[in-house]
Design a protein around this motif. Sequence first.
Motif, PDB file in Angstrom:
ATOM      1  N   GLY A 299      -0.270  -2.328  -4.791  1.00 17.00           N
ATOM      2  CA  GLY A 299      -1.653  -2.699  -5.038  1.00 17.00           C
ATOM      3  C   GLY A 299      -2.648  -1.567  -4.888  1.00 17.00           C
ATOM      4  O   GLY A 299      -3.643  -1.512  -5.593  1.00 17.00           O
ATOM      5  N   VAL A 300      -2.390  -0.647  -3.957  1.00 19.72           N
ATOM      6  CA  VAL A 300      -3.360   0.410  -3.681  1.00 19.72           C
ATOM      7  C   VAL A 300      -2.630   1.687  -3.274  1.00 19.72           C
ATOM      8  O   VAL A 300      -1.585   1.631  -2.639  1.00 19.72           O
ATOM      9  CB  VAL A 300      -4.364  -0.040  -2.575  1.00 19.72           C
ATOM     10  N   LEU A 301      -3.189   2.813  -3.683  1.00 18.25           N
ATOM     11  CA  LEU A 301      -2.678   4.126  -3.295  1.00 18.25           C
ATOM     12  C   LEU A 301      -3.806   4.900  -2.632  1.00 18.25           C
ATOM     13  O   LEU A 301      -4.913   4.979  -3.172  1.00 18.25           O
ATOM     14  CB  LEU A 301      -2.200   4.924  -4.516  1.00 18.25           C
ATOM     15  N   PHE A 302      -3.515   5.497  -1.474  1.00 17.35           N
ATOM     16  CA  PHE A 302      -4.457   6.373  -0.796  1.00 17.35           C
ATOM     17  C   PHE A 302      -3.950   7.798  -0.932  1.00 17.35           C
ATOM     18  O   PHE A 302      -2.791   8.083  -0.657  1.00 17.35           O
ATOM     19  CB  PHE A 302      -4.569   5.993   0.685  1.00 17.35           C
ATOM     20  N   THR A 303      -4.823   8.699  -1.369  1.00 15.89           N
ATOM     21  CA  THR A 303      -4.464  10.085  -1.612  1.00 15.89           C
ATOM     22  C   THR A 303      -5.664  10.979  -1.344  1.00 15.89           C
ATOM     23  O   THR A 303      -6.793  10.492  -1.227  1.00 15.89           O
ATOM     24  CB  THR A 303      -3.952  10.262  -3.067  1.00 15.89           C
TER      25      THR A 303
ATOM     26  N   ARG B 108     -11.109  13.490   3.465  1.00 11.29           N
ATOM     27  CA  ARG B 108     -10.462  14.311   4.495  1.00 11.29           C
ATOM     28  C   ARG B 108      -9.195  13.599   4.948  1.00 11.29           C
ATOM     29  O   ARG B 108      -9.075  12.393   4.811  1.00 11.29           O
ATOM     30  CB  ARG B 108     -11.390  14.562   5.679  1.00 11.29           C
ATOM     31  N   ARG B 109      -8.274  14.345   5.490  1.00 11.84           N
ATOM     32  CA  ARG B 109      -7.004  13.738   5.890  1.00 11.84           C
ATOM     33  C   ARG B 109      -7.232  12.722   6.997  1.00 11.84           C
ATOM     34  O   ARG B 109      -8.098  12.914   7.855  1.00 11.84           O
ATOM     35  CB  ARG B 109      -5.994  14.801   6.268  1.00 11.84           C
ATOM     36  N   ARG B 110      -6.470  11.631   6.918  1.00 13.85           N
ATOM     37  CA  ARG B 110      -6.568  10.557   7.915  1.00 13.85           C
ATOM     38  C   ARG B 110      -5.176  10.075   8.256  1.00 13.85           C
ATOM     39  O   ARG B 110      -4.281  10.086   7.419  1.00 13.85           O
ATOM     40  CB  ARG B 110      -7.392   9.395   7.366  1.00 13.85           C
ATOM     41  N   ALA B 111      -5.000   9.593   9.457  1.00 13.73           N
ATOM     42  CA  ALA B 111      -3.717   9.043   9.878  1.00 13.73           C
ATOM     43  C   ALA B 111      -3.432   7.767   9.083  1.00 13.73           C
ATOM     44  O   ALA B 111      -4.335   6.953   8.873  1.00 13.73           O
ATOM     45  CB  ALA B 111      -3.731   8.740  11.370  1.00 13.73           C
TER      46      ALA B 111
ATOM     47  N   ALA C  40       0.840  -1.199   0.000  1.00 12.50           N
ATOM     48  CA  ALA C  40       0.000   0.000   0.000  1.00 12.50           C
ATOM     49  C   ALA C  40       0.875   1.249   0.000  1.00 12.50           C
ATOM     50  O   ALA C  40       1.931   1.280   0.622  1.00 12.50           O
ATOM     51  CB  ALA C  40      -0.911   0.004   1.229  1.00 12.50           C
ATOM     52  N   ALA C  41       0.412   2.277  -0.719  1.00 11.91           N
ATOM     53  CA  ALA C  41       1.119   3.560  -0.786  1.00 11.91           C
ATOM     54  C   ALA C  41       0.192   4.662  -0.277  1.00 11.91           C
ATOM     55  O   ALA C  41      -1.033   4.579  -0.424  1.00 11.91           O
ATOM     56  CB  ALA C  41       1.545   3.865  -2.216  1.00 11.91           C
ATOM     57  N   PHE C  42       0.808   5.704   0.287  1.00 12.86           N
ATOM     58  CA  PHE C  42       0.065   6.823   0.852  1.00 12.86           C
ATOM     59  C   PHE C  42       0.741   8.115   0.421  1.00 12.86           C
ATOM     60  O   PHE C  42       1.946   8.271   0.608  1.00 12.86           O
ATOM     61  CB  PHE C  42       0.055   6.731   2.387  1.00 12.86           C
ATOM     62  N   SER C  43      -0.014   9.058  -0.157  1.00 10.86           N
ATOM     63  CA  SER C  43       0.572  10.355  -0.519  1.00 10.86           C
ATOM     64  C   SER C  43       0.488  11.262   0.698  1.00 10.86           C
ATOM     65  O   SER C  43      -0.568  11.417   1.304  1.00 10.86           O
ATOM     66  CB  SER C  43      -0.125  10.962  -1.741  1.00 10.86           C
ATOM     67  N   THR C  44       1.641  11.844   1.061  1.00 10.48           N
ATOM     68  CA  THR C  44       1.719  12.584   2.310  1.00 10.48           C
ATOM     69  C   THR C  44       2.760  13.688   2.260  1.00 10.48           C
ATOM     70  O   THR C  44       3.747  13.593   1.537  1.00 10.48           O
ATOM     71  CB  THR C  44       2.042  11.618   3.485  1.00 10.48           C
TER      72      THR C  44
ATOM     73  N   VAL D  20      -2.393  10.772   5.568  1.00  7.54           N
ATOM     74  CA  VAL D  20      -2.730  10.892   4.152  1.00  7.54           C
ATOM     75  C   VAL D  20      -3.286  12.297   4.043  1.00  7.54           C
ATOM     76  O   VAL D  20      -4.429  12.564   4.404  1.00  7.54           O
ATOM     77  CB  VAL D  20      -3.775   9.839   3.708  1.00  7.54           C
ATOM     78  N   ASP D  21      -2.434  13.223   3.578  1.00  2.30           N
ATOM     79  CA  ASP D  21      -2.796  14.639   3.633  1.00  2.30           C
ATOM     80  C   ASP D  21      -2.363  15.413   2.400  1.00  2.30           C
ATOM     81  O   ASP D  21      -2.218  16.626   2.453  1.00  2.30           O
ATOM     82  CB  ASP D  21      -2.206  15.290   4.892  1.00  2.30           C
ATOM     83  N   ALA D  22      -2.156  14.709   1.275  1.00  2.00           N
ATOM     84  CA  ALA D  22      -1.652  15.407   0.102  1.00  2.00           C
ATOM     85  C   ALA D  22      -2.214  14.829  -1.187  1.00  2.00           C
ATOM     86  O   ALA D  22      -2.527  13.644  -1.274  1.00  2.00           O
ATOM     87  CB  ALA D  22      -0.123  15.344   0.065  1.00  2.00           C
TER      88      ALA D  22
END
Length: 163
Positions: free
Chosen positions: A89-93, A116-119, A10-14, A20-22
Amino acid sequence: MIPAQPHLKAAFSTNSLAWVDADFVRARHLVFYDVTPTRADFLDAPEFRPVASGIGDSRPAAGGCPVGAEPTHLGGSVAARLACLEGCGVLFTTALSDHTALRMTREGTFPVVIERRRAIDDVIARLQVLMTRDPPLWMCRLLRYGRPPQGRTALMSSAHDAF
């Protein structure tokens, strides 16, 4: 049938490395985790720097992005970021253009836009619950849950396994 220990990269844009704030294209970092139903292991957090011309973010400073991910021109920012998602597999942004989402999906990464932004820890915890209880269709496809036996015809398997 759920495998004993499925893994999901999993990937998170930050910008903060904790939330996840960006927006995908403007994020300073992409944070990567290997997520299983019981663990989440940190993998990498490449940093993206603005181009000298001020056009936007484009080059990873260090980390697990492929060498070929260097920007080529104006579109280099998105291309470099997409190259970093290889095998993910997945990106959260928090934001993503339709065109980029389509490109990402074609390359095998499922984009999830969070309103909305989430931890990041909260998002990982939710992923772990989904992996064990009632995974959504995109997750079933990524983890190959319910995959038809190898002897099936291509027509039958392509209707269910295609992205």
